[in-house]
Design an enzyme around this catalytic site. Structure first.
Site, PDB file in Angstrom:
ATOM      1  N   GLY A   1      -7.601  10.060  10.738  1.00 53.28           N
ATOM      2  CA  GLY A   1      -6.619   9.377  10.110  1.00 53.28           C
ATOM      3  C   GLY A   1      -5.016   9.037  10.644  1.00 53.28           C
ATOM      4  O   GLY A   1      -4.446   8.187  10.540  1.00 53.28           O
ATOM      5  N   ASP A   2      -5.058  10.069  11.510  1.00 49.80           N
ATOM      6  CA  ASP A   2      -3.716  10.142  11.955  1.00 49.80           C
ATOM      7  C   ASP A   2      -3.428   9.139  13.141  1.00 49.80           C
ATOM      8  O   ASP A   2      -2.538   8.297  13.157  1.00 49.80           O
ATOM      9  CB  ASP A   2      -3.463  11.487  13.038  1.00 49.80           C
ATOM     10  CG  ASP A   2      -2.230  11.542  13.681  1.00 49.80           C
ATOM     11  OD1 ASP A   2      -1.064  11.178  13.234  1.00 49.80           O
ATOM     12  OD2 ASP A   2      -2.460  11.899  15.062  1.00 49.80           O
ATOM     13  N   SER A   3      -4.535   8.878  13.833  1.00 48.82           N
ATOM     14  CA  SER A   3      -4.663   7.683  14.822  1.00 48.82           C
ATOM     15  C   SER A   3      -4.616   6.516  14.056  1.00 48.82           C
ATOM     16  O   SER A   3      -4.204   5.399  14.564  1.00 48.82           O
ATOM     17  CB  SER A   3      -6.149   7.678  15.669  1.00 48.82           C
ATOM     18  OG  SER A   3      -5.980   8.928  16.308  1.00 48.82           O
TER      19      SER A   3
ATOM     20  N   ALA B   1      -8.289  14.076   8.711  1.00 49.65           N
ATOM     21  CA  ALA B   1      -6.762  13.677   9.062  1.00 49.65           C
ATOM     22  C   ALA B   1      -6.646  13.408  10.487  1.00 49.65           C
ATOM     23  O   ALA B   1      -5.817  12.938  11.094  1.00 49.65           O
ATOM     24  CB  ALA B   1      -5.979  15.148   8.717  1.00 49.65           C
TER      25      ALA B   1
ATOM     26  N   GLU C   1      -1.032   5.714  12.747  1.00 56.37           N
ATOM     27  CA  GLU C   1      -0.138   5.473  13.848  1.00 56.37           C
ATOM     28  C   GLU C   1      -0.150   4.048  14.372  1.00 56.37           C
ATOM     29  O   GLU C   1       0.671   3.536  14.646  1.00 56.37           O
ATOM     30  CB  GLU C   1      -0.261   6.630  14.653  1.00 56.37           C
ATOM     31  CG  GLU C   1       1.168   6.353  15.750  1.00 56.37           C
ATOM     32  CD  GLU C   1       1.484   7.778  16.441  1.00 56.37           C
ATOM     33  OE1 GLU C   1       2.389   7.811  17.231  1.00 56.37           O
ATOM     34  OE2 GLU C   1       1.200   8.998  15.777  1.00 56.37           O
TER      35      GLU C   1
END
Length: 128
Positions: free
Chosen positions: A15-17, A12, A20
């Site tokens: 994955g967030d980066s 995560a 986004e």
């Protein structure tokens, strides 16, 4: 690399980066908005509540493979060390699972799948 050997929080995290930057790229290149408008518009995609709705949409409409669904379930069962402040824990866990999915796809260098899912998400959010 075996994704199952990587902690869901770490998936995560990356994955967030990945998620986004793909959303920001779309907003900047397709909308040409001012920075405050970009920030407002990005919330439709990147807030925990929005991501929770997105993961529900992807699952309910069979956009995910069996392996992706297994990863989503694994991520939703992950117990975070801290509680989110301004969001329900169920939404937080669903958002984390979406981020973990993008982290896993990135680590596996599945850029085509990332692009395909981003397109589905953009179509969904923009055409509500």
């Amino acid at each position: 690399m075996d994704i199952n050997q990587i902690n869901v929080a770490n998936l995560a995290y990356i994955g967030d980066s990945v998620y986004e930057v793909n959303i920001r790229y779309f907003l900047v290149t397709k909308h040409g908005l001012k920075i405050d408008e970009l920030q407002t518009m990005s919330k439709k995609f990147v807030s925990a509540v929005s991501q929770s709705k997105i993961i529900d949409y992807l699952m309910d409409n069979n956009f995910l493979t069996d392996d992706e669904q297994l990863l989503i379930n694994r991520a939703r069962n992950y117990k975070p060390k801290s509680k989110p402040k301004h969001v329900l824990i169920k939404d937080y866990k669903k958002a984390t699972s979406l981020e973990a999915l993008f982290g896993a796809l990135y680590i596996n260098n599945d850029l085509n799948r990332i692009k395909a899912l981003i397109k589905i998400i953009i179509d969904k959010v923009e055409n509500k």
